[in-house]
Design a protein around this motif. Structure first.
Motif, PDB file in Angstrom:
ATOM      1  N   UNK A 275       6.863   0.990   0.195  1.00 10.60           N
ATOM      2  CA  UNK A 275       8.002   1.566   0.821  1.00 10.60           C
ATOM      3  C   UNK A 275       7.842   2.881   1.299  1.00 10.60           C
ATOM      4  N   UNK A 276       7.291   3.919   0.454  1.00 11.35           N
ATOM      5  CA  UNK A 276       6.914   5.183   0.745  1.00 11.35           C
ATOM      6  C   UNK A 276       5.969   5.530   1.894  1.00 11.35           C
ATOM      7  N   UNK A 277       5.015   4.585   1.767  1.00 10.70           N
ATOM      8  CA  UNK A 277       3.874   4.831   2.701  1.00 10.70           C
ATOM      9  C   UNK A 277       3.865   3.909   4.153  1.00 10.70           C
ATOM     10  N   UNK A 278       4.627   2.980   3.797  1.00  5.53           N
ATOM     11  CA  UNK A 278       4.578   2.044   5.052  1.00  5.53           C
ATOM     12  C   UNK A 278       5.908   1.635   5.669  1.00  5.53           C
ATOM     13  N   UNK A 279       7.061   1.988   5.214  1.00  9.10           N
ATOM     14  CA  UNK A 279       8.348   1.343   5.834  1.00  9.10           C
ATOM     15  C   UNK A 279       8.900   2.564   6.431  1.00  9.10           C
ATOM     16  N   UNK A 280       9.785   2.231   7.449  1.00  6.85           N
ATOM     17  CA  UNK A 280      10.571   3.115   8.415  1.00  6.85           C
ATOM     18  C   UNK A 280      11.811   3.669   7.512  1.00  6.85           C
ATOM     19  N   UNK A 281      12.546   4.779   8.076  1.00 15.65           N
ATOM     20  CA  UNK A 281      13.861   5.039   7.430  1.00 15.65           C
ATOM     21  C   UNK A 281      14.837   4.142   7.066  1.00 15.65           C
ATOM     22  N   UNK A 282      15.067   3.165   8.252  1.00 15.21           N
ATOM     23  CA  UNK A 282      15.917   2.123   8.116  1.00 15.21           C
ATOM     24  C   UNK A 282      15.690   1.065   7.283  1.00 15.21           C
TER      25      UNK A 282
ATOM     26  N   UNK B 219      13.784   1.468   4.727  1.00 13.29           N
ATOM     27  CA  UNK B 219      13.931   2.005   3.150  1.00 13.29           C
ATOM     28  C   UNK B 219      15.371   2.187   2.712  1.00 13.29           C
ATOM     29  N   UNK B 220      16.323   2.521   3.769  1.00 10.38           N
ATOM     30  CA  UNK B 220      17.576   2.449   3.363  1.00 10.38           C
ATOM     31  C   UNK B 220      18.221   1.307   3.292  1.00 10.38           C
ATOM     32  N   UNK B 221      18.091   0.154   3.822  1.00 12.33           N
ATOM     33  CA  UNK B 221      18.059  -1.065   3.806  1.00 12.33           C
ATOM     34  C   UNK B 221      17.907  -1.615   2.333  1.00 12.33           C
ATOM     35  N   UNK B 222      16.427  -1.379   2.078  1.00 12.46           N
ATOM     36  CA  UNK B 222      16.021  -2.207   0.953  1.00 12.46           C
ATOM     37  C   UNK B 222      16.688  -1.546  -0.221  1.00 12.46           C
ATOM     38  N   UNK B 223      16.854  -0.057  -0.371  1.00 14.13           N
ATOM     39  CA  UNK B 223      17.470   0.690  -1.290  1.00 14.13           C
ATOM     40  C   UNK B 223      18.670  -0.113  -1.787  1.00 14.13           C
TER      41      UNK B 223
ATOM     42  N   UNK C 240      23.139 -10.792   4.616  1.00 12.02           N
ATOM     43  CA  UNK C 240      22.308 -11.671   5.642  1.00 12.02           C
ATOM     44  C   UNK C 240      21.514 -10.647   6.655  1.00 12.02           C
ATOM     45  N   UNK C 241      22.449  -9.916   7.417  1.00 10.57           N
ATOM     46  CA  UNK C 241      21.738  -8.703   8.247  1.00 10.57           C
ATOM     47  C   UNK C 241      20.998  -7.803   7.803  1.00 10.57           C
ATOM     48  N   UNK C 242      21.384  -7.314   6.481  1.00 14.30           N
ATOM     49  CA  UNK C 242      20.461  -6.112   5.780  1.00 14.30           C
ATOM     50  C   UNK C 242      19.038  -6.880   5.376  1.00 14.30           C
ATOM     51  N   UNK C 243      18.947  -8.174   4.860  1.00 12.15           N
ATOM     52  CA  UNK C 243      17.946  -8.813   4.779  1.00 12.15           C
ATOM     53  C   UNK C 243      17.102  -8.945   5.864  1.00 12.15           C
ATOM     54  N   UNK C 244      17.526  -9.145   6.889  1.00 14.61           N
ATOM     55  CA  UNK C 244      16.816  -9.185   8.262  1.00 14.61           C
ATOM     56  C   UNK C 244      15.866  -7.859   8.619  1.00 14.61           C
ATOM     57  N   UNK C 245      16.742  -6.955   8.328  1.00 13.07           N
ATOM     58  CA  UNK C 245      15.918  -5.597   8.714  1.00 13.07           C
ATOM     59  C   UNK C 245      14.927  -5.322   7.653  1.00 13.07           C
ATOM     60  N   UNK C 246      15.013  -5.761   6.517  1.00 13.15           N
ATOM     61  CA  UNK C 246      13.860  -5.427   5.426  1.00 13.15           C
ATOM     62  C   UNK C 246      12.507  -6.483   5.563  1.00 13.15           C
ATOM     63  N   UNK C 247      13.261  -7.851   5.814  1.00 10.18           N
ATOM     64  CA  UNK C 247      12.142  -8.858   5.843  1.00 10.18           C
ATOM     65  C   UNK C 247      11.126  -8.668   4.776  1.00 10.18           C
ATOM     66  N   UNK C 248       9.776  -9.261   4.830  1.00  7.83           N
ATOM     67  CA  UNK C 248       8.856  -9.170   3.685  1.00  7.83           C
ATOM     68  C   UNK C 248       8.802  -7.799   3.007  1.00  7.83           C
TER      69      UNK C 248
END
Lengths: 217, 217
Positions: free
Chosen positions: A136-143, A145-149, A209-217
């Motif tokens: 998450x810290x090395x390779x994910x965007x701010x969006x 990160x927050x969605x996953x959190x 549903x929408x949140x999950x789509x933003x995080x995906x794998x």
DNA sequence: CGTCCTATTGAGGAGTATCAACGTAGGTGG
DNA sequence: CCACCTACGTTGATACTCCTCAATAGGACG
């Protein structure tokens, strides 16, 4: 925050360490923002959260801070392979803990393999969380990160989709490697996209549903 | 790469698991870039590096990759608390490993507390490395990341200040959460500031005083 | 009601990513 | 043995994400 709750339930009993009746913990309470132990201090105690929440973090000399984890009821923390703590631990709010003597736990672990196995399992689960968080810290965007959190907090708080965030924007930012402004803007953006609703104070309601789509794998 | 070498030396003996003579590993060799296990596969084996080097990583569906660690001779890897691997492991170069049956190790750990304690110690050391790396990924600049990385590699390769980098720019970038271009530019910048010399190929010679000043705490 | 702390929003800038071109090294086959 | 090929590494120009600084708004508490 991503770490799944370990299978050691607080209902194991008030004084028990991981189901081992020989190890009796000493209860203690800590107030909001109170330090439990500091980086560099001798690591002679081990802690179990009974109520409330604890954060552990590391800091650089110029004040940059990285929160490495939040600990909720049932979680153990404070173990170190060396002689000193590598983190600072602080209570997020009024928090009840059980304190164990590290030497006592270690001695027990050398005698009872199931205690040692539990310690190994705990460390390995923490390690898995840490490795997920590295991605998450090395390779994910701010969006992302927050969605996953937010999805993770929801899951840990019951998975209803609606909950109160138990930490400040500063804590979230220092956990996700962002600034408080970016966290705030990102939540606003998520609201604008209809992925969540802010329902007053720190309460949010996720469209999972929408949140999950933003995080995906 | 930041993780210090565990105290389990390869000189423990060719077939031993952490000094436990009952556990005999099966030798195996892997070629450059060869996969040892993949994310999602059943975790039924545990590995010990005898020669060469291994990297473990996680990937997102769009190809973004985060290397979570490099494993050098003496290191154990492949442990999982669950049933499946959470990482992919690949050999960096020609690599000799010792393979152990996971069930066998776990059974031994339940009987012999010292084996379980060793497992705990290994997991905890990996955890410490992971937490240090979280601080790096979340809060350090590109210059600090590369400088810290180079100092760490130097230390693990003997601490002479002059060494060959055993991995590509892509591996370094995916370990530090950067791009290959940024890694390349940052090394050039470090050379311009007199903190290192490129002495041909992947060999570098560090001015460790200046490097340390760039990393600080 | 004022104070303090937290959160939001805006404007501008720094740092790193992206896209592209070129240089270098190592391996292979003629 | 050399030329080619491919992968790796460096450098440049530009774009974009996120940070920094600043002002304002909202809540909790005395």
């Amino acid at each position: 925050m991503v770490r799944p709750r370990p299978p050691v339930a607080p209902s194991d009993g008030p004084g028990l360490f991981a189901g081992c009746p020989e190890l009796i913990g000493t209860p203690a309470t800590y107030g909001r923002e109170e330090e439990i132990f500091g980086e560099g201090e001798e690591a002679e105690r081990v802690y179990r959260v009974m109520q409330g929440a604890v954060r552990t973090h590391k800091v650089l000399s110029d004040g940059r801070r990285q929160i490495t984890g939040f600990h909720l009821p049932g979680d153990l923390f404070g173990f170190e392979p060396g002689e000193t703590h590598r983190h600072t631990a602080e209570a997020l709010s009024g928090t009840r803990l059980l304190i164990f003597k590290r030497r006592q736990v270690e001695r027990m672990a050398t005698r009872r393999a199931e205690v040692a196995c539990q310690l190994w399992g705990l460390a390995t689960r923490s390690l898995r969380h840490a490795q997920d968080h590295m991605l998450l810290l090395g390779r994910r965007s701010a969006l992302e990160r927050v969605a996953a959190f937010l999805l993770d907090v929801d899951q840990r708080l019951g998975g209803t989709g609606t909950f109160d965030l138990p930490m400040t924007r500063r804590d979230i930012a220092d956990y996700l490697g962002l600034t408080i402004e970016t966290v705030s803007r990102t939540i606003t953006q998520l609201e604008g996209e209809g992925a969540l609703l802010r329902t007053g104070g720190r309460q949010v309601s996720l469209r999972r549903g929408r949140m999950h789509r933003l995080v995906e794998v």
